[in-house]
Scaffold this motif. Structure first.
Motif, PDB file in Angstrom:
ATOM      1  N   GLY A 196      -7.793   4.363   7.551  1.00  0.00           N
ATOM      2  CA  GLY A 196      -8.178   3.287   8.455  1.00  0.00           C
ATOM      3  C   GLY A 196      -7.404   2.008   8.297  1.00  0.00           C
ATOM      4  N   VAL A 197      -6.179   2.099   7.815  1.00  0.00           N
ATOM      5  CA  VAL A 197      -5.357   0.905   7.688  1.00  0.00           C
ATOM      6  C   VAL A 197      -4.988   0.434   9.091  1.00  0.00           C
ATOM      7  CG1 VAL A 197      -3.143   0.024   6.867  1.00  0.00           C
ATOM      8  CG2 VAL A 197      -4.450   1.591   5.456  1.00  0.00           C
ATOM      9  N   ALA A 198      -5.201  -0.836   9.357  1.00  0.00           N
ATOM     10  CA  ALA A 198      -4.887  -1.377  10.678  1.00  0.00           C
ATOM     11  C   ALA A 198      -3.375  -1.373  10.887  1.00  0.00           C
ATOM     12  CB  ALA A 198      -5.424  -2.802  10.797  1.00  0.00           C
ATOM     13  N   ASN A 199      -2.948  -0.925  12.040  1.00  0.00           N
ATOM     14  CA  ASN A 199      -1.530  -0.820  12.382  1.00  0.00           C
ATOM     15  C   ASN A 199      -0.762  -0.027  11.331  1.00  0.00           C
ATOM     16  OD1 ASN A 199      -1.930  -2.374  14.676  1.00  0.00           O
ATOM     17  ND2 ASN A 199      -1.562  -4.273  13.549  1.00  0.00           N
ATOM     18  N   ALA A 200      -1.219   1.194  11.077  1.00  0.00           N
ATOM     19  CA  ALA A 200      -0.554   2.043  10.094  1.00  0.00           C
ATOM     20  C   ALA A 200       0.870   2.340  10.557  1.00  0.00           C
ATOM     21  CB  ALA A 200      -1.331   3.347   9.918  1.00  0.00           C
ATOM     22  N   PRO A 201       1.856   2.203   9.667  1.00  0.00           N
ATOM     23  CA  PRO A 201       3.242   2.433  10.067  1.00  0.00           C
ATOM     24  C   PRO A 201       3.506   3.910  10.308  1.00  0.00           C
ATOM     25  CG  PRO A 201       3.126   2.003   7.723  1.00  0.00           C
ATOM     26  CD  PRO A 201       1.752   1.786   8.271  1.00  0.00           C
ATOM     27  N   GLY A 202       4.548   4.190  11.062  1.00  0.00           N
ATOM     28  CA  GLY A 202       4.950   5.555  11.343  1.00  0.00           C
ATOM     29  C   GLY A 202       5.728   6.155  10.192  1.00  0.00           C
ATOM     30  N   ARG A 203       6.076   7.442  10.345  1.00  0.00           N
ATOM     31  CA  ARG A 203       6.769   8.166   9.291  1.00  0.00           C
ATOM     32  C   ARG A 203       8.123   7.541   8.973  1.00  0.00           C
ATOM     33  NH1 ARG A 203      10.861  11.084   9.392  1.00  0.00           N
ATOM     34  NH2 ARG A 203      10.838  11.235  11.643  1.00  0.00           N
ATOM     35  N   ALA A 216       0.832  -1.207   0.000  1.00  0.00           N
ATOM     36  CA  ALA A 216       0.000   0.000   0.000  1.00  0.00           C
ATOM     37  C   ALA A 216       0.866   1.255   0.000  1.00  0.00           C
ATOM     38  CB  ALA A 216      -0.923  -0.004   1.216  1.00  0.00           C
ATOM     39  N   VAL A 217       1.973   1.238   0.733  1.00  0.00           N
ATOM     40  CA  VAL A 217       2.870   2.397   0.770  1.00  0.00           C
ATOM     41  C   VAL A 217       3.457   2.641  -0.614  1.00  0.00           C
ATOM     42  CG1 VAL A 217       5.065   3.225   1.687  1.00  0.00           C
ATOM     43  CG2 VAL A 217       3.428   2.163   3.211  1.00  0.00           C
ATOM     44  N   CYS A 218       3.904   1.583  -1.272  1.00  0.00           N
ATOM     45  CA  CYS A 218       4.497   1.725  -2.602  1.00  0.00           C
ATOM     46  C   CYS A 218       3.464   2.188  -3.630  1.00  0.00           C
ATOM     47  CB  CYS A 218       5.129   0.413  -3.047  1.00  0.00           C
ATOM     48  SG  CYS A 218       6.548  -0.060  -2.049  1.00  0.00           S
ATOM     49  N   GLN A 219       2.238   1.690  -3.530  1.00  0.00           N
ATOM     50  CA  GLN A 219       1.192   2.118  -4.464  1.00  0.00           C
ATOM     51  C   GLN A 219       0.846   3.586  -4.275  1.00  0.00           C
ATOM     52  OE1 GLN A 219      -2.000  -0.625  -3.804  1.00  0.00           O
ATOM     53  NE2 GLN A 219      -1.166  -2.160  -5.213  1.00  0.00           N
ATOM     54  N   LEU A 220       0.769   4.045  -3.029  1.00  0.00           N
ATOM     55  CA  LEU A 220       0.495   5.459  -2.787  1.00  0.00           C
ATOM     56  C   LEU A 220       1.613   6.335  -3.331  1.00  0.00           C
ATOM     57  CD1 LEU A 220      -1.046   5.641   0.791  1.00  0.00           C
ATOM     58  CD2 LEU A 220      -2.078   6.383  -1.338  1.00  0.00           C
ATOM     59  N   ARG A 221       2.841   5.918  -3.142  1.00  0.00           N
ATOM     60  CA  ARG A 221       3.973   6.712  -3.630  1.00  0.00           C
ATOM     61  C   ARG A 221       3.980   6.777  -5.149  1.00  0.00           C
ATOM     62  NH1 ARG A 221       7.956  10.379  -2.048  1.00  0.00           N
ATOM     63  NH2 ARG A 221       9.617  10.202  -3.564  1.00  0.00           N
ATOM     64  N   GLN A 222       3.626   5.663  -5.812  1.00  0.00           N
ATOM     65  CA  GLN A 222       3.602   5.672  -7.274  1.00  0.00           C
ATOM     66  C   GLN A 222       2.415   6.463  -7.810  1.00  0.00           C
ATOM     67  OE1 GLN A 222       3.800   1.484  -7.945  1.00  0.00           O
ATOM     68  NE2 GLN A 222       6.038   1.427  -7.776  1.00  0.00           N
ATOM     69  N   ARG A 257      11.692   4.165   5.460  1.00  0.00           N
ATOM     70  CA  ARG A 257      12.531   2.982   5.229  1.00  0.00           C
ATOM     71  C   ARG A 257      11.979   2.119   4.106  1.00  0.00           C
ATOM     72  NH1 ARG A 257      12.912   1.901  11.103  1.00  0.00           N
ATOM     73  NH2 ARG A 257      11.285   0.427  10.619  1.00  0.00           N
ATOM     74  N   ILE A 258      10.647   1.976   4.054  1.00  0.00           N
ATOM     75  CA  ILE A 258      10.016   1.196   2.984  1.00  0.00           C
ATOM     76  C   ILE A 258      10.294   1.838   1.634  1.00  0.00           C
ATOM     77  CG2 ILE A 258       7.789   0.509   2.011  1.00  0.00           C
ATOM     78  CD1 ILE A 258       6.800   0.196   4.904  1.00  0.00           C
ATOM     79  N   LEU A 259      10.168   3.152   1.560  1.00  0.00           N
ATOM     80  CA  LEU A 259      10.401   3.862   0.297  1.00  0.00           C
ATOM     81  C   LEU A 259      11.858   3.734  -0.143  1.00  0.00           C
ATOM     82  CD1 LEU A 259       8.299   7.090   0.926  1.00  0.00           C
ATOM     83  CD2 LEU A 259       7.682   5.128  -0.484  1.00  0.00           C
ATOM     84  N   VAL A 260      12.788   3.836   0.787  1.00  0.00           N
ATOM     85  CA  VAL A 260      14.207   3.696   0.450  1.00  0.00           C
ATOM     86  C   VAL A 260      14.496   2.273  -0.004  1.00  0.00           C
ATOM     87  CG1 VAL A 260      16.533   3.676   1.436  1.00  0.00           C
ATOM     88  CG2 VAL A 260      14.988   5.569   1.926  1.00  0.00           C
ATOM     89  N   ARG A 261      13.941   1.271   0.697  1.00  0.00           N
ATOM     90  CA  ARG A 261      14.180  -0.131   0.371  1.00  0.00           C
ATOM     91  C   ARG A 261      13.697  -0.468  -1.031  1.00  0.00           C
ATOM     92  NH1 ARG A 261      12.517  -2.924   5.042  1.00  0.00           N
ATOM     93  NH2 ARG A 261      10.367  -2.582   4.468  1.00  0.00           N
TER      94      ARG A 261
END
Length: 137
Positions: free
Chosen positions: A92-99, A68-74, A104-108
């Motif tokens: 409302g994503v359950a356990n939404a990750p922090g900034r 979901a993070v990668c799709q939002l960024r794209q 880190r996900i975007l860099v990875r």
């Protein structure tokens, strides 16, 4: 493969249930290390003693919202980690990750471009200040 493993695991004692003291001293290892070598030698022969990867088979703590993070960024390339983390929490994503986790996900995944940091403020000391004795200089 180290020769110590092969010579130790393929010795005449490998059929025994207990491992005598002298092959351990020859291999320079502990009993706890020797038993897995013997088991691997029994199961796979010489190939069973090769070095194995220590990488875990799975990562249970890995973030399930990475897709979901990668799709939002794209979809929104101008959004940064702070905005994406906010949007995931609002949606409302359950356990939404922090900034920082989103960053880190975007860099990875190679979705962050390295930029030169621009510091807008230049902090200067005032011209007059007191010295340690209390006088103005």
């Amino acid at each position: 493969m180290r020769t110590g493993r092969l010579s130790t695991a393929s010795g005449p004692w490998w059929r025994c249930w207990t491992v005598p003291r002298w092959p351990r001293s020859l291999a320079g290892t502990s009993r706890q290390s020797l038993h897995p070598w013997l088991r691997r030698f029994r199961e796979g022969g010489r190939d069973g003693l090769k070095d194995r990867s220590r990488r875990p088979h799975s990562s249970p703590s890995r973030v399930p919202t990475e897709v979901a993070v990668c799709q939002l960024r794209q979809s929104y390339p101008k959004w940064g980690a702070r905005r994406i983390a906010h949007e995931l929490a609002v949606r409302g994503v359950a356990n939404a990750p922090g900034r920082s986790t989103v960053h880190r996900i975007l860099v990875r995944n190679g979705l962050v471009n390295q930029q030169v940091q621009i510091h807008r403020r230049v902090y200067k000391r005032s011209g007059r200040r007191r010295c340690s004795c209390g006088r103005w200089t």
